[in-house]
Enzyme design. Structure first.
Site, PDB file in Angstrom:
ATOM      1  N   SER A   4       0.833  -1.210   0.000  1.00  0.00           N
ATOM      2  CA  SER A   4       0.000   0.000   0.000  1.00  0.00           C
ATOM      3  C   SER A   4       0.869   1.262   0.000  1.00  0.00           C
ATOM      4  O   SER A   4       0.509   2.272  -0.604  1.00  0.00           O
ATOM      5  CB  SER A   4      -0.986   0.004   1.173  1.00  0.00           C
ATOM      6  OG  SER A   4      -0.304   0.151   2.390  1.00  0.00           O
ATOM      7  N   ILE A  40      16.780  -7.601   6.009  1.00  0.00           N
ATOM      8  CA  ILE A  40      17.796  -6.646   6.454  1.00  0.00           C
ATOM      9  C   ILE A  40      18.909  -6.610   5.413  1.00  0.00           C
ATOM     10  O   ILE A  40      19.442  -7.653   5.022  1.00  0.00           O
ATOM     11  CB  ILE A  40      18.319  -7.035   7.849  1.00  0.00           C
ATOM     12  CG1 ILE A  40      17.175  -6.859   8.862  1.00  0.00           C
ATOM     13  CG2 ILE A  40      19.524  -6.180   8.231  1.00  0.00           C
ATOM     14  CD1 ILE A  40      17.497  -7.348  10.254  1.00  0.00           C
ATOM     15  N   LEU A  41      19.221  -5.405   4.960  1.00  0.00           N
ATOM     16  CA  LEU A  41      20.248  -5.254   3.921  1.00  0.00           C
ATOM     17  C   LEU A  41      21.639  -5.273   4.551  1.00  0.00           C
ATOM     18  O   LEU A  41      21.829  -4.768   5.668  1.00  0.00           O
ATOM     19  CB  LEU A  41      20.028  -3.949   3.158  1.00  0.00           C
ATOM     20  CG  LEU A  41      18.690  -3.865   2.398  1.00  0.00           C
ATOM     21  CD1 LEU A  41      18.404  -2.423   1.974  1.00  0.00           C
ATOM     22  CD2 LEU A  41      18.694  -4.800   1.190  1.00  0.00           C
ATOM     23  N   ASN A  92      13.582   4.341   4.632  1.00  0.00           N
ATOM     24  CA  ASN A  92      12.671   3.299   5.126  1.00  0.00           C
ATOM     25  C   ASN A  92      11.517   3.964   5.859  1.00  0.00           C
ATOM     26  O   ASN A  92      11.674   5.038   6.435  1.00  0.00           O
ATOM     27  CB  ASN A  92      13.419   2.370   6.094  1.00  0.00           C
ATOM     28  CG  ASN A  92      12.530   1.255   6.614  1.00  0.00           C
ATOM     29  OD1 ASN A  92      11.732   0.677   5.856  1.00  0.00           O
ATOM     30  ND2 ASN A  92      12.635   0.934   7.896  1.00  0.00           N
ATOM     31  N   HIS A 120       8.854   3.178   8.955  1.00  0.00           N
ATOM     32  CA  HIS A 120       8.712   2.254  10.088  1.00  0.00           C
ATOM     33  C   HIS A 120       7.470   2.641  10.890  1.00  0.00           C
ATOM     34  O   HIS A 120       7.259   3.819  11.185  1.00  0.00           O
ATOM     35  CB  HIS A 120       9.973   2.347  10.957  1.00  0.00           C
ATOM     36  CG  HIS A 120       9.971   1.367  12.080  1.00  0.00           C
ATOM     37  ND1 HIS A 120      10.210   0.018  11.887  1.00  0.00           N
ATOM     38  CD2 HIS A 120       9.725   1.520  13.400  1.00  0.00           C
ATOM     39  CE1 HIS A 120      10.121  -0.602  13.051  1.00  0.00           C
ATOM     40  NE2 HIS A 120       9.825   0.278  13.982  1.00  0.00           N
ATOM     41  N   GLU A 166       1.028   6.819   7.091  1.00  0.00           N
ATOM     42  CA  GLU A 166       2.247   6.440   6.354  1.00  0.00           C
ATOM     43  C   GLU A 166       2.161   6.883   4.898  1.00  0.00           C
ATOM     44  O   GLU A 166       3.139   7.332   4.301  1.00  0.00           O
ATOM     45  CB  GLU A 166       2.458   4.924   6.402  1.00  0.00           C
ATOM     46  CG  GLU A 166       2.861   4.403   7.762  1.00  0.00           C
ATOM     47  CD  GLU A 166       3.165   2.912   7.744  1.00  0.00           C
ATOM     48  OE1 GLU A 166       3.706   2.418   6.745  1.00  0.00           O
ATOM     49  OE2 GLU A 166       2.848   2.234   8.737  1.00  0.00           O
TER      50      GLU A 166
HETATM   51  C1  GRF Z   1       3.898  -0.654   6.903  1.00  0.00           C
HETATM   52  O1  GRF Z   1       3.246  -0.474   8.125  1.00  0.00           O
HETATM   53  C2  GRF Z   1       5.354  -0.302   7.021  1.00  0.00           C
HETATM   54  O2  GRF Z   1       5.604   0.779   7.883  1.00  0.00           O
HETATM   55  C3  GRF Z   1       5.906  -1.559   7.608  1.00  0.00           C
HETATM   56  O3  GRF Z   1       5.233  -2.602   6.949  1.00  0.00           O
HETATM   57  C4  GRF Z   1       3.956  -2.122   6.515  1.00  0.00           C
HETATM   58  C5  GRF Z   1       3.904  -2.339   5.029  1.00  0.00           C
HETATM   59  O4  GRF Z   1       2.655  -2.072   4.492  1.00  0.00           O
HETATM   60  N1  GRF Z   1       7.349  -1.592   7.510  1.00  0.00           N
HETATM   61  P1  GRF Z   1       2.443  -2.009   2.918  1.00  0.00           P
HETATM   62  O5  GRF Z   1       3.048  -3.281   2.322  1.00  0.00           O
HETATM   63  O6  GRF Z   1       3.080  -0.763   2.396  1.00  0.00           O
HETATM   64  O7  GRF Z   1       0.940  -2.005   2.735  1.00  0.00           O
END
Ligand code: GRF
Length: 192
Positions: free
Chosen positions: A21, A96-97, A111, A113, A178
């Protein structure tokens, strides 16, 4: 800062492992005239990632690599360099890279988070915030360095935790934020 834009849009790869998403919201953002990025590639460690379908919908090249060892990572690095990728956005990317990978793209990996970093690095952030009876959680966009979820923070958004929230409802509320925070972070670090 290592990212230089000149007048051209920054060639970007999005790394995903699941739903995608955030990938979708970044693709939409990239289509705005004022967006400083163009998304050239979607990369995943998981061939079954739902988000890979956006490759077909939006006609963006996709590649799957297992990221299991240095050789596999080397293939990713070659692919990114071949495509002149200058920005990497991890969006729900669950691998993890390595230090070597990160050094190849110093200051060019972001990233997102789902917590208010430095609180709750790693997994199960929503469960931990609820268990600790926190009043707020949220999300953070940061640069990636070799320590997990520890690179320089670009921006954050607070989200109120209600007493009715469980980890699923909280995840949903935070995900909405996000989708706005990641484009805002990119706008903040790249101006044409
Ligand atoms: C998000 O909450 C992101 O912060 C976390 O994993 C989730 C990924 O969601 N690392 P999507 O695949 O972007 O819908």
């Amino acid at each position: 800062m290592a990212l230089s834009t000149g007048s051209k849009k920054v060639k970007t790869a999005i790394f995903i492992s699941g739903t995608g998403s955030n990938l979708k919201s970044l693709i939409k953002f990239s289509k705005h005239k004022k967006s400083p990025i163009i998304i050239n590639m979607i990369i995943s460690n998981n061939s079954k990632a739902k988000g890979l379908r956006y490759s077909k919908i939006y006609k963006i090249k996709k590649k799957v690599f297992d990221f299991k060892n240095a050789l596999s990572e080397k293939k990713v690095i070659n692919e990114l360099k071949k495509n002149n990728i200058d920005l990497i956005c991890l969006a729900g990317f669950m691998k993890i890279l390595s230090k070597n990978f990160i050094n190849n793209f110093k200051g060019k990996i972001l990233n997102i988070h789902p917590s208010l970093l430095p609180k709750y690095k790693g997994l199960n952030t929503h469960e931990r915030a609820i268990k600790n009876k926190d009043k707020y959680s949220g999300c953070t966009v940061h640069f990636v360095n070799s320590k997990l979820d520890s690179g320089k923070i670009i921006n954050q958004k607070k989200v109120k935790i209600s007493k009715f929230d469980n980890s699923k409802t909280l995840a949903k509320k935070i995900l909405i934020e996000e989708h706005k925070l990641y484009p805002a972070a990119i706008m903040k670090i790249l101006s044409l």
